[in-house]
Design an enzyme around this catalytic site. Sequence first.
Site, PDB file in Angstrom:
ATOM      1  N   GLY A  45     -11.347  -1.624 -14.093  1.00  0.00           N
ATOM      2  CA  GLY A  45     -11.680  -0.738 -12.983  1.00  0.00           C
ATOM      3  C   GLY A  45     -12.822   0.175 -13.393  1.00  0.00           C
ATOM      4  CD  GLN A  50     -14.705   5.329 -15.190  1.00  0.00           C
ATOM      5  OE1 GLN A  50     -14.275   4.571 -14.322  1.00  0.00           O
ATOM      6  NE2 GLN A  50     -14.399   5.191 -16.477  1.00  0.00           N
ATOM      7  CB  CYS A  92     -10.361   5.725 -19.668  1.00  0.00           C
ATOM      8  SG  CYS A  92     -11.574   6.368 -18.511  1.00  0.00           S
ATOM      9  CG  LEU A  93     -14.435   0.885 -19.002  1.00  0.00           C
ATOM     10  CD1 LEU A  93     -15.263   0.199 -17.931  1.00  0.00           C
ATOM     11  CD2 LEU A  93     -14.408   0.049 -20.279  1.00  0.00           C
ATOM     12  CG  HIS A 134      -7.332   5.047 -14.893  1.00  0.00           C
ATOM     13  ND1 HIS A 134      -6.897   5.370 -16.154  1.00  0.00           N
ATOM     14  CD2 HIS A 134      -8.685   5.155 -14.931  1.00  0.00           C
ATOM     15  CE1 HIS A 134      -7.945   5.673 -16.915  1.00  0.00           C
ATOM     16  NE2 HIS A 134      -9.038   5.545 -16.192  1.00  0.00           N
ATOM     17  CD  GLU A 135     -10.768   2.954 -12.370  1.00  0.00           C
ATOM     18  OE1 GLU A 135     -11.704   3.771 -12.346  1.00  0.00           O
ATOM     19  OE2 GLU A 135     -10.345   2.452 -13.422  1.00  0.00           O
ATOM     20  CG  HIS A 138     -11.980   7.912 -13.255  1.00  0.00           C
ATOM     21  ND1 HIS A 138     -12.360   8.796 -14.234  1.00  0.00           N
ATOM     22  CD2 HIS A 138     -11.557   6.796 -13.902  1.00  0.00           C
ATOM     23  CE1 HIS A 138     -12.165   8.232 -15.421  1.00  0.00           C
ATOM     24  NE2 HIS A 138     -11.669   7.020 -15.243  1.00  0.00           N
TER      25      HIS A 138
HETATM   26 NI    NI Z   1     -11.057   5.565 -16.558  1.00  0.00          NI
END
Ligand code: NI
Length: 170
Positions: A45, A50, A92-93, A134-135, A138
């Site tokens: 995701g 991000q 998480c990226l 999670h997204e 964000h």
């Molecule tokens: Ni993340």
Amino acid sequence: MILPIVKYGDPVLQKEGEEVNNIDGNLAEFIQNMFETMYEAKGCGLAGPQVALSKKLFVMDVSSGKETKDRIVCINPQIVETKGAIVSEEGCLSFPGIYFEVERPEIVTVSAIDLDGKEFTFEVDGLAARCVLHETDHINGKVFIEYLNPLKRDLIKRKIKKKIKLGDWE
Ligand code: NI
């Protein structure tokens, strides 16, 4: 085009994204770039903030590009309903190399707008549910370390500071 992924420490990650009210070719192209960026980074995701776009949108694909039906674009998503609770490891990226367990609802119903401007609703569980939650966090300016207790959160923050010092956080 691969976009640079914003890492924790950049204020854009902790700011609520704006509603999207114009879906055009530019946005479609940007979203295509978000998918490319997510696949290259081996994530499931990726949310607007991000990649420094402070808007309410995210892309996801829990099949890593294998199943077309798992390739989802969510614009202005709303969590309609959640059921159950499950603890699972999460990454998480924007926090490379950081993984820990987070408790989240097990089943999620979400409604969103797609790239054609049409509203759609879907229910997911497992990794896809975790990804949606999670997204969605964000785009509301929330990052996953906020789920840790203060002690563990401080430990992670110290670890990140060390990585920044070593130039290992870009
Ligand atoms: Ni993340």
